[in-house]
Design a protein around this motif. Structure first.
Motif, PDB file in Angstrom:
ATOM      1  N   ALA A   1      56.169  61.180 151.642  1.00 26.24           N
ATOM      2  CA  ALA A   1      55.828  62.597 151.815  1.00 26.24           C
ATOM      3  C   ALA A   1      54.716  62.753 152.842  1.00 26.24           C
ATOM      4  O   ALA A   1      54.762  63.643 153.698  1.00 26.24           O
ATOM      5  CB  ALA A   1      55.416  63.205 150.478  1.00 26.24           C
ATOM      6  N   GLN A   2      53.692  61.876 152.755  1.00 27.50           N
ATOM      7  CA  GLN A   2      52.596  61.937 153.721  1.00 27.50           C
ATOM      8  C   GLN A   2      53.095  61.641 155.135  1.00 27.50           C
ATOM      9  O   GLN A   2      52.692  62.291 156.107  1.00 27.50           O
ATOM     10  CB  GLN A   2      51.493  60.956 153.326  1.00 27.50           C
ATOM     11  N   ALA A   3      53.963  60.641 155.255  1.00 28.41           N
ATOM     12  CA  ALA A   3      54.499  60.290 156.568  1.00 28.41           C
ATOM     13  C   ALA A   3      55.347  61.427 157.126  1.00 28.41           C
ATOM     14  O   ALA A   3      55.275  61.751 158.320  1.00 28.41           O
ATOM     15  CB  ALA A   3      55.328  59.005 156.475  1.00 28.41           C
ATOM     16  N   ALA A   4      56.156  62.056 156.268  1.00 35.64           N
ATOM     17  CA  ALA A   4      56.985  63.175 156.723  1.00 35.64           C
ATOM     18  C   ALA A   4      56.129  64.357 157.164  1.00 35.64           C
ATOM     19  O   ALA A   4      56.434  65.036 158.159  1.00 35.64           O
ATOM     20  CB  ALA A   4      57.934  63.608 155.604  1.00 35.64           C
TER      21      ALA A   4
ATOM     22  N   MET B   1      53.797  67.841 161.430  1.00 34.24           N
ATOM     23  CA  MET B   1      52.627  68.366 162.143  1.00 34.24           C
ATOM     24  C   MET B   1      52.660  67.968 163.617  1.00 34.24           C
ATOM     25  O   MET B   1      52.318  68.772 164.495  1.00 34.24           O
ATOM     26  CB  MET B   1      51.347  67.861 161.482  1.00 34.24           C
ATOM     27  N   ALA B   2      53.077  66.740 163.902  1.00 36.19           N
ATOM     28  CA  ALA B   2      53.154  66.284 165.294  1.00 36.19           C
ATOM     29  C   ALA B   2      54.207  67.082 166.064  1.00 36.19           C
ATOM     30  O   ALA B   2      54.003  67.455 167.218  1.00 36.19           O
ATOM     31  CB  ALA B   2      53.476  64.792 165.347  1.00 36.19           C
ATOM     32  N   ARG B   3      55.340  67.381 165.407  1.00 37.52           N
ATOM     33  CA  ARG B   3      56.388  68.168 166.056  1.00 37.52           C
ATOM     34  C   ARG B   3      55.931  69.608 166.303  1.00 37.52           C
ATOM     35  O   ARG B   3      56.225  70.189 167.345  1.00 37.52           O
ATOM     36  CB  ARG B   3      57.647  68.157 165.194  1.00 37.52           C
ATOM     37  N   GLU B   4      55.221  70.180 165.323  1.00 38.88           N
ATOM     38  CA  GLU B   4      54.713  71.543 165.493  1.00 38.88           C
ATOM     39  C   GLU B   4      53.762  71.618 166.677  1.00 38.88           C
ATOM     40  O   GLU B   4      53.755  72.591 167.433  1.00 38.88           O
ATOM     41  CB  GLU B   4      53.999  72.002 164.218  1.00 38.88           C
TER      42      GLU B   4
ATOM     43  N   LYS C   1      57.420  56.318 163.892  1.00 40.66           N
ATOM     44  CA  LYS C   1      57.485  54.869 163.636  1.00 40.66           C
ATOM     45  C   LYS C   1      56.880  54.533 162.271  1.00 40.66           C
ATOM     46  O   LYS C   1      57.440  53.728 161.513  1.00 40.66           O
ATOM     47  CB  LYS C   1      56.730  54.114 164.740  1.00 40.66           C
ATOM     48  N   HIS C   2      55.750  55.181 161.961  1.00 41.69           N
ATOM     49  CA  HIS C   2      55.105  54.937 160.661  1.00 41.69           C
ATOM     50  C   HIS C   2      56.018  55.376 159.522  1.00 41.69           C
ATOM     51  O   HIS C   2      56.156  54.659 158.510  1.00 41.69           O
ATOM     52  CB  HIS C   2      53.777  55.698 160.606  1.00 41.69           C
ATOM     53  N   ALA C   3      56.658  56.538 159.683  1.00 43.12           N
ATOM     54  CA  ALA C   3      57.579  57.023 158.643  1.00 43.12           C
ATOM     55  C   ALA C   3      58.757  56.066 158.468  1.00 43.12           C
ATOM     56  O   ALA C   3      59.203  55.797 157.342  1.00 43.12           O
ATOM     57  CB  ALA C   3      58.069  58.418 158.998  1.00 43.12           C
ATOM     58  N   ALA C   4      59.268  55.550 159.594  1.00 39.53           N
ATOM     59  CA  ALA C   4      60.387  54.603 159.516  1.00 39.53           C
ATOM     60  C   ALA C   4      59.962  53.304 158.834  1.00 39.53           C
ATOM     61  O   ALA C   4      60.720  52.731 158.026  1.00 39.53           O
ATOM     62  CB  ALA C   4      60.920  54.311 160.918  1.00 39.53           C
TER      63      ALA C   4
END
Length: 525
Positions: free
Chosen positions: A302-305, A310-313, A242-245
Protein backbone atom coordinates in the motif's frame (compact mmCIF):
# COMPACT_ATOMS: atom_id res chain seq x y z
CA UNK A 1 5.68 48.61 8.34
CA UNK A 2 6.54 46.96 4.99
CA UNK A 3 3.66 46.52 2.58
CA UNK A 4 2.51 42.92 2.22
CA UNK A 5 -0.33 40.58 1.27
CA UNK A 6 -0.58 37.40 3.35
CA UNK A 7 -2.92 34.48 2.72
CA UNK A 8 -2.90 32.04 5.64
CA UNK A 9 -4.45 28.55 5.56
CA UNK A 10 -6.93 29.64 2.86
CA UNK A 11 -9.58 27.17 1.74
CA UNK A 12 -12.21 28.06 -0.85
CA UNK A 13 -14.68 25.87 -2.75
CA UNK A 14 -17.02 26.51 -5.68
CA UNK A 15 -20.79 26.59 -5.03
CA UNK A 16 -21.07 22.97 -6.22
CA UNK A 17 -18.58 21.86 -3.57
CA UNK A 18 -15.42 21.52 -5.69
CA UNK A 19 -12.42 22.55 -3.57
CA UNK A 20 -10.32 24.99 -5.58
CA UNK A 21 -7.86 26.19 -2.94
CA UNK A 22 -7.00 24.08 0.10
CA UNK A 23 -4.97 25.16 3.15
CA UNK A 24 -3.07 27.67 1.00
CA UNK A 25 -0.25 29.80 2.45
CA UNK A 26 1.20 32.64 0.36
CA UNK A 27 2.90 35.96 1.01
CA UNK A 28 3.55 38.78 -1.46
CA UNK A 29 5.85 41.72 -0.75
CA UNK A 30 6.95 44.75 -2.76
CA UNK A 31 7.75 42.66 -5.80
CA UNK A 32 6.31 41.91 -9.21
CA UNK A 33 4.91 38.38 -9.00
CA UNK A 34 3.45 36.54 -11.98
CA UNK A 35 0.61 34.19 -11.04
CA UNK A 36 0.42 31.26 -13.45
CA UNK A 37 -1.37 27.93 -13.73
CA UNK A 38 -3.82 26.06 -15.92
CA UNK A 39 -7.26 27.52 -16.57
CA UNK A 40 -9.68 26.81 -13.75
CA UNK A 41 -7.02 26.26 -11.08
CA UNK A 42 -8.04 29.38 -9.10
CA UNK A 43 -5.88 32.34 -10.21
CA UNK A 44 -8.71 34.87 -10.59
CA UNK A 45 -10.33 33.47 -7.43
CA UNK A 46 -7.12 34.20 -5.52
CA UNK A 47 -7.20 37.85 -6.68
CA UNK A 48 -10.84 38.13 -5.56
CA UNK A 49 -9.91 36.74 -2.15
CA UNK A 50 -7.18 39.38 -1.85
CA UNK A 51 -9.55 42.24 -2.75
CA UNK A 52 -12.32 40.93 -0.52
CA UNK A 53 -14.73 40.27 -3.39
CA UNK A 54 -14.77 36.67 -2.12
CA UNK A 55 -14.50 35.42 1.44
CA UNK A 56 -12.55 32.23 2.23
CA UNK A 57 -14.35 29.30 3.83
CA UNK A 58 -11.45 29.12 6.27
CA UNK A 59 -8.19 30.95 6.80
CA UNK A 60 -7.44 34.65 6.61
CA UNK A 61 -6.23 37.33 4.19
CA UNK A 62 -4.18 40.23 5.59
CA UNK A 63 -3.35 43.26 3.42
CA UNK A 64 -0.90 45.89 4.62
CA UNK A 65 -1.07 48.69 2.04
CA UNK A 66 -3.44 49.90 -0.69
CA UNK A 67 -4.67 47.88 -3.65
CA UNK A 68 -5.33 48.82 -7.27
CA UNK A 69 -7.32 46.22 -9.26
CA UNK A 70 -7.52 46.13 -13.05
CA UNK A 71 -10.82 44.46 -13.92
CA UNK A 72 -11.14 42.72 -17.29
CA UNK A 73 -14.42 44.44 -18.18
CA UNK A 74 -16.08 47.54 -16.76
CA UNK A 75 -19.43 49.05 -17.73
CA UNK A 76 -19.13 52.72 -18.72
CA UNK A 77 -21.76 55.42 -19.13
CA UNK A 78 -22.02 57.20 -22.52
CA UNK A 79 -20.90 60.53 -21.07
CA UNK A 80 -17.97 59.26 -18.97
CA UNK A 81 -14.54 60.68 -19.77
CA UNK A 82 -10.93 59.82 -18.98
CA UNK A 83 -11.13 62.32 -16.09
CA UNK A 84 -14.08 60.39 -14.64
CA UNK A 85 -12.12 57.15 -14.89
CA UNK A 86 -9.26 58.78 -12.97
CA UNK A 87 -11.71 60.24 -10.43
CA UNK A 88 -10.42 63.77 -10.97
CA UNK A 89 -13.21 65.46 -12.95
CA UNK A 90 -14.19 67.82 -10.12
CA UNK A 91 -10.55 68.64 -9.29
CA UNK A 92 -9.84 69.52 -12.94
CA UNK A 93 -13.01 71.61 -13.07
CA UNK A 94 -11.69 73.60 -10.08
CA UNK A 95 -8.40 74.25 -11.91
CA UNK A 96 -10.32 75.40 -15.01
CA UNK A 97 -12.41 77.81 -12.90
CA UNK A 98 -9.23 79.05 -11.22
CA UNK A 99 -7.70 79.89 -14.61
CA UNK A 100 -10.75 82.01 -15.39
CA UNK A 101 -10.71 83.72 -11.98
CA UNK A 102 -13.98 82.06 -10.96
CA UNK A 103 -12.77 80.03 -7.95
CA UNK A 104 -13.01 81.21 -4.35
CA UNK A 105 -9.98 81.50 -2.10
CA UNK A 106 -11.38 78.70 0.06
CA UNK A 107 -11.71 76.38 -2.96
CA UNK A 108 -8.22 77.26 -4.21
CA UNK A 109 -6.73 76.15 -0.90
CA UNK A 110 -7.53 72.59 -1.87
CA UNK A 111 -6.41 72.81 -5.51
CA UNK A 112 -3.86 70.31 -6.82
CA UNK A 113 -1.75 72.20 -9.33
CA UNK A 114 0.22 69.06 -10.27
CA UNK A 115 -2.90 67.21 -11.38
CA UNK A 116 -2.71 67.81 -15.13
CA UNK A 117 1.00 66.96 -15.28
CA UNK A 118 0.47 63.74 -13.30
CA UNK A 119 -2.47 62.78 -15.54
CA UNK A 120 -0.36 63.29 -18.66
CA UNK A 121 2.51 61.30 -17.14
CA UNK A 122 0.23 58.36 -16.25
CA UNK A 123 -1.23 58.25 -19.78
CA UNK A 124 2.25 58.49 -21.28
CA UNK A 125 3.46 55.53 -19.17
CA UNK A 126 0.95 53.26 -20.93
CA UNK A 127 1.48 54.87 -24.34
CA UNK A 128 -2.06 56.29 -24.62
CA UNK A 129 -2.67 59.45 -26.64
CA UNK A 130 -5.71 60.80 -24.80
CA UNK A 131 -6.77 63.80 -22.75
CA UNK A 132 -8.89 64.35 -19.65
CA UNK A 133 -11.99 65.13 -21.71
CA UNK A 134 -11.69 62.16 -24.09
CA UNK A 135 -14.94 60.12 -23.91
CA UNK A 136 -14.32 56.55 -22.75
CA UNK A 137 -16.84 55.36 -25.34
CA UNK A 138 -14.55 56.72 -28.07
CA UNK A 139 -11.69 54.44 -27.01
CA UNK A 140 -11.17 50.99 -28.49
CA UNK A 141 -11.13 47.96 -26.19
CA UNK A 142 -7.34 48.00 -26.09
CA UNK A 143 -7.21 51.76 -25.47
CA UNK A 144 -9.77 51.35 -22.68
CA UNK A 145 -7.55 48.75 -21.00
CA UNK A 146 -4.60 51.10 -21.22
CA UNK A 147 -6.68 53.98 -19.81
CA UNK A 148 -7.82 51.81 -16.87
CA UNK A 149 -4.22 50.80 -16.17
CA UNK A 150 -3.12 54.46 -16.32
CA UNK A 151 -5.85 55.34 -13.80
CA UNK A 152 -4.49 52.66 -11.46
CA UNK A 153 -0.89 53.80 -11.55
CA UNK A 154 -2.04 57.42 -11.23
CA UNK A 155 -3.34 56.55 -7.73
CA UNK A 156 0.05 55.01 -6.85
CA UNK A 157 -1.25 51.95 -4.95
CA UNK A 158 1.10 49.77 -2.93
CA UNK A 159 -0.04 46.74 -4.96
CA UNK A 160 -1.30 46.40 -8.52
CA UNK A 161 -3.59 43.39 -9.10
CA UNK A 162 -3.78 42.72 -12.83
CA UNK A 163 -5.88 39.98 -14.45
CA UNK A 164 -4.72 39.32 -18.03
CA UNK A 165 -3.73 42.98 -18.64
CA UNK A 166 -2.46 42.44 -22.21
CA UNK A 167 -5.46 40.50 -23.54
CA UNK A 168 -6.88 42.12 -26.70
CA UNK A 169 -4.07 44.68 -26.88
CA UNK A 170 -2.20 45.30 -30.11
CA UNK A 171 1.57 45.11 -30.29
CA UNK A 172 2.11 48.72 -29.18
CA UNK A 173 -0.35 48.28 -26.30
CA UNK A 174 1.35 45.11 -25.09
CA UNK A 175 4.73 46.79 -25.28
CA UNK A 176 3.46 49.77 -23.27
CA UNK A 177 2.11 47.53 -20.49
CA UNK A 178 5.29 45.44 -20.44
CA UNK A 179 7.47 48.56 -20.24
CA UNK A 180 5.29 50.06 -17.51
CA UNK A 181 5.53 46.96 -15.33
CA UNK A 182 9.25 46.61 -16.00
CA UNK A 183 9.67 49.98 -14.32
CA UNK A 184 7.12 49.43 -11.52
CA UNK A 185 8.83 49.53 -8.12
CA UNK A 186 5.89 48.80 -5.80
CA UNK A 187 4.10 45.45 -5.46
CA UNK A 188 2.22 43.73 -8.27
CA UNK A 189 0.41 40.42 -8.69
CA UNK A 190 -0.09 39.70 -12.39
CA UNK A 191 -2.30 36.87 -13.69
CA UNK A 192 -1.16 36.41 -17.28
CA UNK A 193 -0.29 33.97 -20.04
CA UNK A 194 1.82 36.63 -21.81
CA UNK A 195 5.32 35.21 -21.65
CA UNK A 196 6.96 38.51 -22.62
CA UNK A 197 5.20 40.20 -19.71
CA UNK A 198 6.05 37.37 -17.32
CA UNK A 199 9.71 37.73 -18.23
CA UNK A 200 9.68 41.14 -16.46
CA UNK A 201 8.56 39.58 -13.15
CA UNK A 202 10.71 39.20 -10.02
CA UNK A 203 9.02 35.91 -9.07
CA UNK A 204 6.60 33.37 -10.50
CA UNK A 205 3.93 31.78 -8.29
CA UNK A 206 2.43 28.64 -9.81
CA UNK A 207 -0.98 27.38 -8.75
CA UNK A 208 -1.69 23.69 -9.37
CA UNK A 209 -4.07 21.09 -8.01
CA UNK A 210 -1.35 20.31 -5.44
CA UNK A 211 -1.11 23.89 -4.09
CA UNK A 212 1.11 26.91 -4.74
CA UNK A 213 4.85 27.02 -5.37
CA UNK A 214 7.00 30.16 -5.55
CA UNK A 215 9.94 30.39 -7.95
CA UNK A 216 12.46 33.22 -7.76
CA UNK A 217 13.20 34.97 -11.03
CA UNK A 218 11.23 35.55 -14.22
CA UNK A 219 9.34 33.24 -16.59
CA UNK A 220 12.47 31.95 -18.35
CA UNK A 221 14.09 31.02 -15.03
CA UNK A 222 10.85 29.33 -13.93
CA UNK A 223 10.65 27.22 -17.10
CA UNK A 224 14.27 26.10 -16.71
CA UNK A 225 13.59 25.09 -13.11
CA UNK A 226 10.41 23.26 -14.13
CA UNK A 227 12.33 21.25 -16.72
CA UNK A 228 14.72 20.09 -14.00
CA UNK A 229 11.79 19.25 -11.71
CA UNK A 230 10.10 17.25 -14.46
CA UNK A 231 13.26 15.21 -15.07
CA UNK A 232 13.55 14.59 -11.31
CA UNK A 233 9.86 13.62 -11.12
CA UNK A 234 10.33 11.02 -13.88
CA UNK A 235 13.30 9.58 -11.96
CA UNK A 236 11.22 9.50 -8.76
CA UNK A 237 8.42 7.70 -10.59
CA UNK A 238 10.85 5.13 -12.01
CA UNK A 239 12.31 4.57 -8.52
CA UNK A 240 8.83 4.28 -6.96
CA UNK A 241 7.70 1.79 -9.61
CA UNK A 242 10.88 -0.29 -9.15
CA UNK A 243 10.42 -0.29 -5.37
CA UNK A 244 6.78 -1.35 -5.74
CA UNK A 245 7.80 -4.15 -8.11
CA UNK A 246 10.52 -5.32 -5.67
CA UNK A 247 8.02 -5.44 -2.82
CA UNK A 248 5.53 -7.36 -4.97
CA UNK A 249 8.23 -9.90 -5.93
CA UNK A 250 9.30 -10.29 -2.28
CA UNK A 251 5.69 -10.81 -1.18
CA UNK A 252 5.22 -13.39 -3.93
CA UNK A 253 8.40 -15.22 -2.91
CA UNK A 254 7.33 -15.29 0.76
CA UNK A 255 3.91 -16.62 -0.24
CA UNK A 256 5.47 -19.32 -2.39
CA UNK A 257 7.87 -20.42 0.41
CA UNK A 258 4.97 -20.64 2.83
CA UNK A 259 2.94 -22.64 0.34
CA UNK A 260 5.82 -25.12 -0.09
CA UNK A 261 6.28 -25.38 3.70
CA UNK A 262 2.55 -25.92 4.24
CA UNK A 263 2.53 -28.57 1.56
CA UNK A 264 5.41 -30.41 3.22
CA UNK A 265 3.61 -30.22 6.58
CA UNK A 266 0.47 -31.72 5.08
CA UNK A 267 2.48 -34.61 3.62
CA UNK A 268 4.12 -35.36 7.00
CA UNK A 269 0.73 -35.20 8.69
CA UNK A 270 -0.65 -37.65 6.16
CA UNK A 271 2.21 -40.09 6.91
CA UNK A 272 1.72 -39.66 10.69
CA UNK A 273 5.37 -38.58 11.26
CA UNK A 274 4.43 -35.77 13.69
CA UNK A 275 2.62 -36.22 17.04
CA UNK A 276 -0.89 -34.72 17.15
CA UNK A 277 -0.04 -32.23 19.93
CA UNK A 278 2.87 -30.84 17.90
CA UNK A 279 0.67 -30.53 14.84
CA UNK A 280 -1.73 -28.27 16.73
CA UNK A 281 1.09 -26.00 17.95
CA UNK A 282 2.65 -25.86 14.51
CA UNK A 283 -0.70 -24.97 12.94
CA UNK A 284 -1.30 -22.13 15.43
CA UNK A 285 2.24 -20.77 14.96
CA UNK A 286 1.87 -20.98 11.17
CA UNK A 287 -1.43 -19.12 11.23
CA UNK A 288 0.01 -16.33 13.43
CA UNK A 289 3.10 -16.01 11.24
CA UNK A 290 1.00 -16.10 8.08
CA UNK A 291 -1.33 -13.35 9.34
CA UNK A 292 1.57 -11.12 10.43
CA UNK A 293 3.37 -11.61 7.12
CA UNK A 294 0.20 -10.88 5.16
CA UNK A 295 -0.44 -7.67 7.11
CA UNK A 296 3.18 -6.53 6.69
CA UNK A 297 3.16 -7.31 2.97
CA UNK A 298 -0.16 -5.53 2.52
CA UNK A 299 1.13 -2.44 4.38
CA UNK A 300 4.35 -2.33 2.36
CA UNK A 301 2.50 -2.75 -0.93
CA UNK A 302 0.00 0.00 0.00
CA UNK A 303 2.84 2.39 0.87
CA UNK A 304 4.64 1.57 -2.38
CA UNK A 305 1.45 2.07 -4.40
CA UNK A 306 0.84 5.42 -2.70
CA UNK A 307 4.39 6.52 -3.55
CA UNK A 308 3.81 5.59 -7.21
CA UNK A 309 0.49 7.49 -7.27
CA UNK A 310 2.07 10.62 -5.76
CA UNK A 311 4.95 10.48 -8.26
CA UNK A 312 2.49 10.17 -11.16
CA UNK A 313 0.39 13.08 -9.86
CA UNK A 314 3.52 15.23 -9.72
CA UNK A 315 4.30 14.39 -13.34
CA UNK A 316 0.74 15.21 -14.39
CA UNK A 317 1.25 18.70 -12.93
CA UNK A 318 4.69 19.16 -14.46
CA UNK A 319 4.31 17.38 -17.81
CA UNK A 320 3.62 19.77 -20.73
CA UNK A 321 0.58 18.91 -22.81
CA UNK A 322 1.15 17.48 -26.27
CA UNK A 323 -0.93 17.64 -29.42
CA UNK A 324 -0.33 15.53 -32.53
CA UNK A 325 -1.88 16.41 -35.90
CA UNK A 326 -2.43 14.10 -38.91
CA UNK A 327 -0.78 15.24 -42.20
CA UNK A 328 -2.54 17.28 -44.91
CA UNK A 329 0.03 16.41 -47.64
CA UNK A 330 -0.23 19.96 -49.06
CA UNK A 331 2.18 20.21 -52.06
CA UNK A 332 4.81 22.96 -51.83
CA UNK A 333 3.80 24.33 -55.27
CA UNK A 334 0.05 24.44 -54.64
CA UNK A 335 -1.54 27.91 -54.69
CA UNK A 336 -3.57 28.24 -51.49
CA UNK A 337 -4.96 31.77 -51.61
CA UNK A 338 -4.83 34.70 -54.02
CA UNK A 339 -6.14 38.26 -53.52
CA UNK A 340 -5.81 40.77 -56.35
CA UNK A 341 -6.44 44.51 -56.07
CA UNK A 342 -8.88 44.14 -53.18
CA UNK A 343 -10.65 47.12 -51.70
CA UNK A 344 -13.28 46.50 -49.02
CA UNK A 345 -14.96 47.87 -45.93
CA UNK A 346 -18.31 48.30 -44.23
CA UNK A 347 -19.30 51.93 -44.79
CA UNK A 348 -19.47 53.66 -48.20
CA UNK A 349 -16.46 55.86 -48.96
CA UNK A 350 -14.59 54.49 -45.92
CA UNK A 351 -12.59 51.45 -47.08
CA UNK A 352 -10.78 49.47 -44.38
CA UNK A 353 -8.55 47.70 -46.92
CA UNK A 354 -7.49 49.44 -50.12
CA UNK A 355 -5.95 47.90 -53.28
CA UNK A 356 -4.42 44.87 -51.52
CA UNK A 357 -2.79 42.04 -53.47
CA UNK A 358 -1.58 38.96 -51.62
CA UNK A 359 -0.92 35.27 -52.31
CA UNK A 360 0.02 32.12 -50.38
CA UNK A 361 1.69 29.08 -51.92
CA UNK A 362 2.21 25.71 -50.28
CA UNK A 363 2.59 25.29 -46.52
CA UNK A 364 3.50 28.91 -45.85
CA UNK A 365 2.98 30.32 -42.36
CA UNK A 366 1.85 33.92 -42.59
CA UNK A 367 1.23 36.25 -39.64
CA UNK A 368 -1.20 39.11 -40.26
CA UNK A 369 -0.14 41.92 -37.93
CA UNK A 370 -0.86 45.58 -37.31
CA UNK A 371 -2.37 47.88 -34.69
CA UNK A 372 -5.96 47.60 -33.51
CA UNK A 373 -8.26 48.93 -36.22
CA UNK A 374 -5.86 48.30 -39.10
CA UNK A 375 -8.15 45.77 -40.82
CA UNK A 376 -6.97 42.34 -39.64
CA UNK A 377 -10.49 41.06 -38.89
CA UNK A 378 -11.72 42.52 -42.19
CA UNK A 379 -8.91 40.71 -44.00
CA UNK A 380 -9.94 37.37 -42.49
CA UNK A 381 -13.59 38.02 -43.33
CA UNK A 382 -12.56 38.50 -46.98
CA UNK A 383 -10.50 35.28 -46.99
CA UNK A 384 -13.36 33.22 -45.54
CA UNK A 385 -16.03 34.77 -47.78
CA UNK A 386 -17.93 36.45 -44.93
CA UNK A 387 -17.27 39.81 -46.61
CA UNK A 388 -17.23 40.49 -50.35
CA UNK A 389 -14.71 42.97 -51.82
CA UNK A 390 -15.89 46.21 -53.41
CA UNK A 391 -13.15 45.84 -55.99
CA UNK A 392 -10.75 43.05 -56.90
CA UNK A 393 -11.00 39.32 -56.29
CA UNK A 394 -10.39 36.77 -53.52
CA UNK A 395 -9.93 33.09 -54.40
CA UNK A 396 -9.30 30.08 -52.16
CA UNK A 397 -7.83 27.00 -53.88
CA UNK A 398 -7.85 24.52 -50.97
CA UNK A 399 -10.14 23.47 -48.15
CA UNK A 400 -9.85 25.78 -45.14
CA UNK A 401 -11.05 26.10 -41.57
CA UNK A 402 -11.35 29.26 -39.52
CA UNK A 403 -11.13 29.49 -35.74
CA UNK A 404 -12.27 32.96 -34.73
CA UNK A 405 -12.19 34.29 -31.18
CA UNK A 406 -15.76 33.10 -30.56
CA UNK A 407 -15.04 29.67 -32.17
CA UNK A 408 -18.30 30.07 -34.09
CA UNK A 409 -17.76 26.82 -36.05
CA UNK A 410 -18.97 24.98 -32.93
CA UNK A 411 -22.70 24.63 -32.35
CA UNK A 412 -23.19 25.90 -28.77
CA UNK A 413 -26.20 23.61 -28.26
CA UNK A 414 -24.22 20.42 -28.97
CA UNK A 415 -21.68 18.56 -26.85
CA UNK A 416 -17.98 18.61 -27.73
CA UNK A 417 -18.30 15.01 -28.91
CA UNK A 418 -21.29 15.76 -31.14
CA UNK A 419 -19.58 18.82 -32.60
CA UNK A 420 -16.55 16.69 -33.46
CA UNK A 421 -18.73 14.04 -35.16
CA UNK A 422 -20.62 16.79 -37.06
CA UNK A 423 -17.39 18.33 -38.38
CA UNK A 424 -15.71 14.95 -38.94
CA UNK A 425 -18.57 12.67 -40.10
CA UNK A 426 -16.15 9.95 -41.24
CA UNK A 427 -14.77 9.46 -37.68
CA UNK A 428 -16.18 6.58 -35.64
CA UNK A 429 -16.69 6.80 -31.87
CA UNK A 430 -13.25 5.41 -31.01
CA UNK A 431 -11.47 7.85 -33.34
CA UNK A 432 -13.57 10.71 -31.96
CA UNK A 433 -12.79 9.88 -28.35
CA UNK A 434 -9.07 9.39 -29.07
CA UNK A 435 -8.84 12.75 -30.84
CA UNK A 436 -10.68 14.60 -28.06
CA UNK A 437 -8.49 12.94 -25.41
CA UNK A 438 -5.40 14.39 -27.11
CA UNK A 439 -6.90 17.82 -26.48
CA UNK A 440 -7.66 16.97 -22.80
CA UNK A 441 -11.35 16.13 -23.25
CA UNK A 442 -11.40 12.65 -21.73
CA UNK A 443 -14.40 10.52 -20.75
CA UNK A 444 -17.32 12.68 -19.53
CA UNK A 445 -15.42 15.90 -20.29
CA UNK A 446 -16.17 15.22 -23.98
CA UNK A 447 -19.89 15.37 -23.19
CA UNK A 448 -19.84 18.99 -22.01
CA UNK A 449 -22.15 21.31 -23.97
CA UNK A 450 -20.08 23.71 -26.08
CA UNK A 451 -22.08 26.74 -24.95
CA UNK A 452 -21.11 26.08 -21.32
CA UNK A 453 -17.34 26.10 -21.95
CA UNK A 454 -14.87 28.78 -20.91
CA UNK A 455 -13.04 30.68 -23.64
CA UNK A 456 -9.96 28.48 -23.33
CA UNK A 457 -11.98 25.27 -23.34
CA UNK A 458 -13.94 26.49 -26.36
CA UNK A 459 -10.78 27.09 -28.39
CA UNK A 460 -9.37 23.70 -27.41
CA UNK A 461 -12.61 22.07 -28.49
CA UNK A 462 -12.49 23.95 -31.80
CA UNK A 463 -8.89 22.92 -32.40
CA UNK A 464 -9.77 19.31 -31.59
CA UNK A 465 -12.65 19.37 -34.08
CA UNK A 466 -10.55 20.94 -36.84
CA UNK A 467 -7.15 19.28 -36.31
CA UNK A 468 -8.20 15.99 -34.72
CA UNK A 469 -9.85 14.46 -37.79
CA UNK A 470 -8.18 11.98 -40.14
CA UNK A 471 -7.38 14.74 -42.65
CA UNK A 472 -7.12 18.32 -41.37
CA UNK A 473 -7.82 21.23 -43.76
CA UNK A 474 -4.94 22.37 -45.95
CA UNK A 475 -5.35 25.98 -44.74
CA UNK A 476 -5.91 26.81 -41.07
CA UNK A 477 -6.94 30.38 -40.21
CA UNK A 478 -6.56 31.52 -36.60
CA UNK A 479 -7.74 34.81 -35.08
CA UNK A 480 -5.92 35.65 -31.81
CA UNK A 481 -5.77 31.98 -30.79
CA UNK A 482 -3.90 32.53 -27.50
CA UNK A 483 -6.23 35.10 -25.93
CA UNK A 484 -8.10 32.70 -23.64
CA UNK A 485 -5.61 29.85 -23.25
CA UNK A 486 -3.40 29.17 -20.25
CA UNK A 487 0.30 28.81 -20.97
CA UNK A 488 0.31 25.00 -20.87
CA UNK A 489 -2.46 24.98 -23.48
CA UNK A 490 -0.66 27.60 -25.60
CA UNK A 491 2.47 25.47 -25.61
CA UNK A 492 0.43 22.39 -26.52
CA UNK A 493 -1.15 24.29 -29.43
CA UNK A 494 2.30 25.50 -30.49
CA UNK A 495 3.57 21.91 -30.50
CA UNK A 496 0.57 20.79 -32.56
CA UNK A 497 0.92 23.62 -35.07
CA UNK A 498 4.63 22.93 -35.49
CA UNK A 499 3.71 19.38 -36.56
CA UNK A 500 0.92 20.64 -38.87
CA UNK A 501 2.09 20.45 -42.50
CA UNK A 502 -0.60 22.69 -44.01
CA UNK A 503 -0.71 26.45 -44.58
CA UNK A 504 -1.25 28.78 -41.63
CA UNK A 505 -2.77 32.26 -41.67
CA UNK A 506 -2.62 33.74 -38.17
CA UNK A 507 -3.74 37.04 -36.67
CA UNK A 508 -1.91 37.46 -33.36
CA UNK A 509 -0.14 40.05 -31.23
CA UNK A 510 1.59 37.29 -29.25
CA UNK A 511 5.17 37.47 -30.51
CA UNK A 512 6.51 34.41 -28.62
CA UNK A 513 3.60 32.39 -30.07
CA UNK A 514 4.39 33.54 -33.63
CA UNK A 515 8.04 32.64 -33.17
CA UNK A 516 7.18 29.25 -31.67
CA UNK A 517 5.03 28.21 -34.66
CA UNK A 518 7.79 29.16 -37.12
CA UNK A 519 6.10 31.99 -39.01
CA UNK A 520 7.77 32.36 -42.42
CA UNK A 521 6.26 35.65 -43.60
CA UNK A 522 4.35 38.65 -42.26
CA UNK A 523 1.62 40.79 -43.76
CA UNK A 524 1.61 44.15 -41.98
CA UNK A 525 -1.68 46.04 -42.26
Amino acid sequence: MPHSITLSKITWSTPDGHTLLSDLDLTFGSERAGLVGRNGVGKTTLLKLVTGDLAPQSGSVTVVGTLGLLRQSVQIAPDETVADLFGIAEALDLLARAEHGEASAEALAGADWTLEARLAAALARVGLDAEAGTPLAALSGGQGTRAALAALIFREPDFLLLDEPTNNLDRDGRRAVIDMLAGWRAGAIVVSHDRELLDTMDAIVELTSLGATRYGGNWSAYRARKALELAAAHRDLADAEKHAADIARTAQAVAERKARKDSAGRRKKARGDIPRIMLGAMKERSELTSGANARLAESRQAQAAEAVTMARERIEVLQPLTVSVPPTHLPASRTVLRMEGVTAGYLPERPVIRDLSFAMTGPERVAVTGPNGSGKTTFLALVTGQLQPWQGSVRLFTDAAMLDQRVSLLDPALSIRDNFRRINPEADENACRAALARFMFRADAALQIAGSLSGGQMLRAGLAAVLGGARPPALLILDEPTNHLDIDSIEAVEAGLRSYDGALLVVSHDEPFLQAIDITRRLEL
